[in-house]
Write a protein that holds these residues in place. Structure first.
Motif, PDB file in Angstrom:
ATOM      1  N   ALA A  75      -6.129  -6.563   4.666  1.00  0.00           N
ATOM      2  CA  ALA A  75      -5.041  -6.432   5.635  1.00  0.00           C
ATOM      3  C   ALA A  75      -3.942  -7.444   5.325  1.00  0.00           C
ATOM      4  O   ALA A  75      -4.161  -8.441   4.626  1.00  0.00           O
ATOM      5  CB  ALA A  75      -5.555  -6.643   7.057  1.00  0.00           C
TER       6      ALA A  75
ATOM      7  N   LYS B 276      -0.270  -6.474  12.522  1.00  0.00           N
ATOM      8  CA  LYS B 276      -0.983  -6.039  11.328  1.00  0.00           C
ATOM      9  C   LYS B 276      -0.156  -4.935  10.684  1.00  0.00           C
ATOM     10  O   LYS B 276       0.087  -3.892  11.299  1.00  0.00           O
ATOM     11  CB  LYS B 276      -2.377  -5.523  11.708  1.00  0.00           C
ATOM     12  CG  LYS B 276      -3.255  -5.172  10.513  1.00  0.00           C
ATOM     13  CD  LYS B 276      -4.637  -4.735  10.994  1.00  0.00           C
ATOM     14  CE  LYS B 276      -5.557  -4.389   9.845  1.00  0.00           C
ATOM     15  NZ  LYS B 276      -6.909  -3.958  10.315  1.00  0.00           N
ATOM     16  N   LEU B 277       0.309  -5.173   9.463  1.00  0.00           N
ATOM     17  CA  LEU B 277       1.283  -4.284   8.853  1.00  0.00           C
ATOM     18  C   LEU B 277       0.661  -2.978   8.380  1.00  0.00           C
ATOM     19  O   LEU B 277      -0.422  -2.958   7.787  1.00  0.00           O
ATOM     20  CB  LEU B 277       1.972  -4.979   7.681  1.00  0.00           C
ATOM     21  CG  LEU B 277       2.777  -6.238   8.026  1.00  0.00           C
ATOM     22  CD1 LEU B 277       3.463  -6.776   6.783  1.00  0.00           C
ATOM     23  CD2 LEU B 277       3.796  -5.966   9.121  1.00  0.00           C
ATOM     24  N   GLU B 278       1.395  -1.905   8.631  1.00  0.00           N
ATOM     25  CA  GLU B 278       1.053  -0.590   8.106  1.00  0.00           C
ATOM     26  C   GLU B 278       1.624  -0.459   6.694  1.00  0.00           C
ATOM     27  O   GLU B 278       2.515  -1.222   6.300  1.00  0.00           O
ATOM     28  CB  GLU B 278       1.636   0.507   9.003  1.00  0.00           C
ATOM     29  CG  GLU B 278       1.108   0.500  10.422  1.00  0.00           C
ATOM     30  CD  GLU B 278      -0.363   0.870  10.498  1.00  0.00           C
ATOM     31  OE1 GLU B 278      -0.826   1.624   9.617  1.00  0.00           O
ATOM     32  OE2 GLU B 278      -1.055   0.387  11.420  1.00  0.00           O
ATOM     33  N   PRO B 279       1.134   0.490   5.893  1.00  0.00           N
ATOM     34  CA  PRO B 279       1.733   0.700   4.574  1.00  0.00           C
ATOM     35  C   PRO B 279       3.235   0.938   4.694  1.00  0.00           C
ATOM     36  O   PRO B 279       3.692   1.638   5.609  1.00  0.00           O
ATOM     37  CB  PRO B 279       1.007   1.940   4.059  1.00  0.00           C
ATOM     38  CG  PRO B 279      -0.327   1.903   4.745  1.00  0.00           C
ATOM     39  CD  PRO B 279      -0.036   1.367   6.124  1.00  0.00           C
TER      40      PRO B 279
ATOM     41  N   ARG C 118       0.812  -1.217   0.000  1.00  0.00           N
ATOM     42  CA  ARG C 118       0.000   0.000   0.000  1.00  0.00           C
ATOM     43  C   ARG C 118       0.855   1.280   0.000  1.00  0.00           C
ATOM     44  O   ARG C 118       0.570   2.258   0.688  1.00  0.00           O
ATOM     45  CB  ARG C 118      -0.964   0.009   1.196  1.00  0.00           C
ATOM     46  CG  ARG C 118      -1.964  -1.142   1.167  1.00  0.00           C
ATOM     47  CD  ARG C 118      -3.111  -0.947   2.137  1.00  0.00           C
ATOM     48  NE  ARG C 118      -4.037  -2.064   2.111  1.00  0.00           N
ATOM     49  CZ  ARG C 118      -4.989  -2.247   1.189  1.00  0.00           C
ATOM     50  NH1 ARG C 118      -5.126  -1.366   0.215  1.00  0.00           N
ATOM     51  NH2 ARG C 118      -5.786  -3.306   1.245  1.00  0.00           N
TER      52      ARG C 118
END
Length: 254
Positions: free
Chosen positions: A122, A136-139, A9
């Motif tokens: 996600a 949970k990965l962030e952009p 993302r």
């Protein structure tokens, strides 16, 4: 699989761009990526020795991949194969939180691993190398090899820099492949700082590995577009590093 570089993302047109190498003993039997007869919506390679996979994708947009964790204390035989882990996600309709909670209670059944799993909403990371909860990965731009996510191994740093450069130019399978295709070994001084001083560490520090009995046996690139079009390409190699075959599958998510 021993190296994954991905941009999650970061580009407005591509929710996920990924390039990955699978490193394995050449003698271990493997089937190239295909749709599985028993799971017709699943596209993945198959480990013919233990029956699992290292990376896969479904037509509904589920994705999963696993790498081994470099830790001699966790490299002994374990009751279950790490190749089961991607399949747990790819062949179910369970929520990620539910599956990861179950896995946390069972992760001692497996030798050391890093696991990525996600869908259109996600992307998650979990390792049994410690008892840290799933993330949970962030952009962002990420690299994963045989240590924790974004550990500063030279081949990870190199791959992340290359995919960052790629985001400003034309994106295709070949340009993605180039982010993980360097055959040069890391500087010995860099390896020493990381405590990687064993005899094989220099050879294994390359992105694309080639030794007498072990090396990069396949490379996979994934282009996931914002409109739901996905393109997967897998290249396989012989023990000399020569291209043996190419599998490309394009699909449109419902």
């Amino acid at each position: 699989m021993c190296l994954m570089i991905f941009a999650y993302r970061v580009h407005p047109d591509y929710p996920l761009l990924l390039a990955a190498n699978r490193d394995e003993f050449y003698a271990r039997p493997t089937a190239p990526a295909s749709y599985w007869k028993e799971h017709p919506a699943l596209l993945a390679g198959r480990d013919l020795e233990a029956g699992g996979t290292w990376m896969g994708l479904t037509q509904s947009g589920r994705f999963a991949a696993v790498t081994n964790f470099r830790d001699p204390a966790r490299s002994l035989s374990a009751p279950r194969s790490r190749g089961e882990l991607p399949l747990k996600w790819l062949t179910s309709e369970r929520q990620a939180s539910e599956l990861l909670a179950e896995l946390e209670s069972q992760d001692s059944d497996y030798a050391g691993f890093n696991l990525l799993l996600g869908d259109r909403d996600a992307l998650w990371y979990y390792s049994n190398a410690d008892k840290a909860p799933a993330i949970k990965l962030e952009p962002g731009i990420y690299g994963l090899s045989n240590a924790k996510l974004n550990s500063p191994w030279p081949k990870v740093i190199k791959g992340k820099a290359r995919i960052a450069e790629l985001l400003s130019g034309p994106i295709d399978h070949q340009s993605l492949l180039d982010t993980v295709h360097d055959k040069g070994s890391a500087d010995p001084a860099e390896l020493e700082l990381l405590g990687l001083q064993e005899t094989m560490d220099a050879a294994l520090s390359a992105q694309f590995i080639s030794t007498e009995v072990y090396g990069t046996v396949s490379s996979t690139t994934l282009i996931w577009q914002a409109d739901g079009q996905l393109s997967w390409r897998e290249r396989t190699y012989d023990s000399q590093g020569n291209k043996q075959g190419v599998v490309q599958q394009d699909l449109q998510l419902a």
